[in-house]
Design an enzyme around this catalytic site. Sequence first.
Site, mmCIF file in Angstrom:
data_model
loop_
_atom_site.group_PDB
_atom_site.id
_atom_site.type_symbol
_atom_site.label_atom_id
_atom_site.label_comp_id
_atom_site.label_asym_id
_atom_site.label_seq_id
_atom_site.Cartn_x
_atom_site.Cartn_y
_atom_site.Cartn_z
ATOM 1 N N GLY A 2 57.640 102.407 -39.596
ATOM 2 C CA GLY A 2 57.621 101.130 -39.705
ATOM 3 C C GLY A 2 56.431 100.503 -40.222
ATOM 4 N N ARG B 124 55.065 96.733 -42.912
ATOM 5 C CA ARG B 124 54.816 95.251 -42.535
ATOM 6 C C ARG B 124 53.997 95.272 -41.256
ATOM 7 N NH1 ARG B 124 59.163 92.768 -41.691
ATOM 8 N NH2 ARG B 124 60.940 94.271 -41.679
ATOM 9 N N ASN C 252 56.382 103.088 -34.345
ATOM 10 C CA ASN C 252 56.275 101.715 -34.220
ATOM 11 C C ASN C 252 57.457 100.911 -34.963
ATOM 12 O OD1 ASN C 252 54.678 98.761 -34.866
ATOM 13 N ND2 ASN C 252 55.782 99.418 -36.827
ATOM 14 N N SER D 183 57.144 96.659 -25.756
ATOM 15 C CA SER D 183 57.064 95.342 -25.851
ATOM 16 C C SER D 183 56.905 94.673 -24.470
ATOM 17 C CB SER D 183 58.390 94.514 -26.396
ATOM 18 O OG SER D 183 58.337 93.270 -26.177
ATOM 19 N N TYR E 112 67.124 94.410 -27.128
ATOM 20 C CA TYR E 112 65.773 94.832 -27.341
ATOM 21 C C TYR E 112 65.068 94.944 -26.160
ATOM 22 C CZ TYR E 112 61.287 93.769 -29.458
ATOM 23 O OH TYR E 112 60.024 93.925 -29.823
ATOM 24 N N SER E 113 65.452 94.381 -24.980
ATOM 25 C CA SER E 113 64.583 94.459 -24.039
ATOM 26 C C SER E 113 64.986 95.733 -23.450
ATOM 27 C CB SER E 113 65.148 93.308 -22.840
ATOM 28 O OG SER E 113 64.551 91.989 -23.335
ATOM 29 N N LYS F 152 63.345 98.604 -25.514
ATOM 30 C CA LYS F 152 62.047 98.724 -25.186
ATOM 31 C C LYS F 152 61.463 99.193 -23.817
ATOM 32 C CE LYS F 152 60.582 97.406 -29.195
ATOM 33 N NZ LYS F 152 59.734 98.259 -30.207
#
Length: 235
Positions: A8, A11, A78, A130, A143-144, A147
């Site tokens: 990744g 960006r 990443n 995160s 997402y949580s 991560k």
Amino acid sequence: MRIVLITGGSRGIGASCVRKFAEAGDKVYFLYRSSHANAKALEEETGAVGICCDVTDPAAVKEAFRNFLDGVDVLVNNAGLAGFSLFQDLSEEDWQRILDVNLGGVFRCTKAALPKMIARGSGCVINLSSMWGQVGASCEVAYSAAKAGIIGLTKALAKEVGPSGIRVNCVAPGVVQTEMNALLSAETMAELAEETPLGRIGRAEEVAATVFWLASDQASFVTGQVIAPNGGFVI
Ligand code: NAP
């Protein structure tokens, strides 16, 4: 010269990591999925080499690693994808995709990098989690979960490969100004900045500095840890 691979890298935080390692004189490669123009510009700017590779595709990851016959010294996992929705509206497809990019990508790339690290008896893996993986975010359940999974993976793998001289650590940033947060309104970003004890949103370079430190000899006795450049949001 270290061989550094950043997933990744086209960006955001990944691109800042590419710049940081390239400036230090490392030989830097980065994987990306679709931002071809960004990747090309970053190659020209830094001398790093971009490889188009979707980390959810096992065959593509295997193919990408054919570039590293001598292995990689530092792997920065990443590549990431966020998704905002109520849990009730989270589709099976979105759940799978978010888990697969964030957690599956770490699994696949680490599995590809480890054999040569183990054979050499050295190596460093840094995984981007995160703060939401530490404390959970409303409307970001997938997402949580992904991560949080990365934190579990990091700790378990650090124990498993520590005896082979390999360090595995996690970076769990707070809110950072990148395209990942482009969907959030200016008002929400201002609120998040206000909730952050340091009173502002983080910069990608600040996360890259943490990643760079973890990959350095300065962190030679650090493994299985979650380092959190988050402005104090989660303490
Ligand atoms: P970003 O700006 O959205 O960039 C995401 C990067 O991941 C891009 O280079 C993208 O490549 C790549 N990518 C996405 N899906 C991919 C796939 N399937 N295969 C290969 N590459 C893929 O994200 P960011 O904010 O820099 O975040 C970087 C990492 O930090 C992520 O893991 C993220 O979860 C984590 N993080 C970010 C924040 C934040 O506030 N920004 C906070 C905590 C943690 P293409 O553009 O080529 O598709």
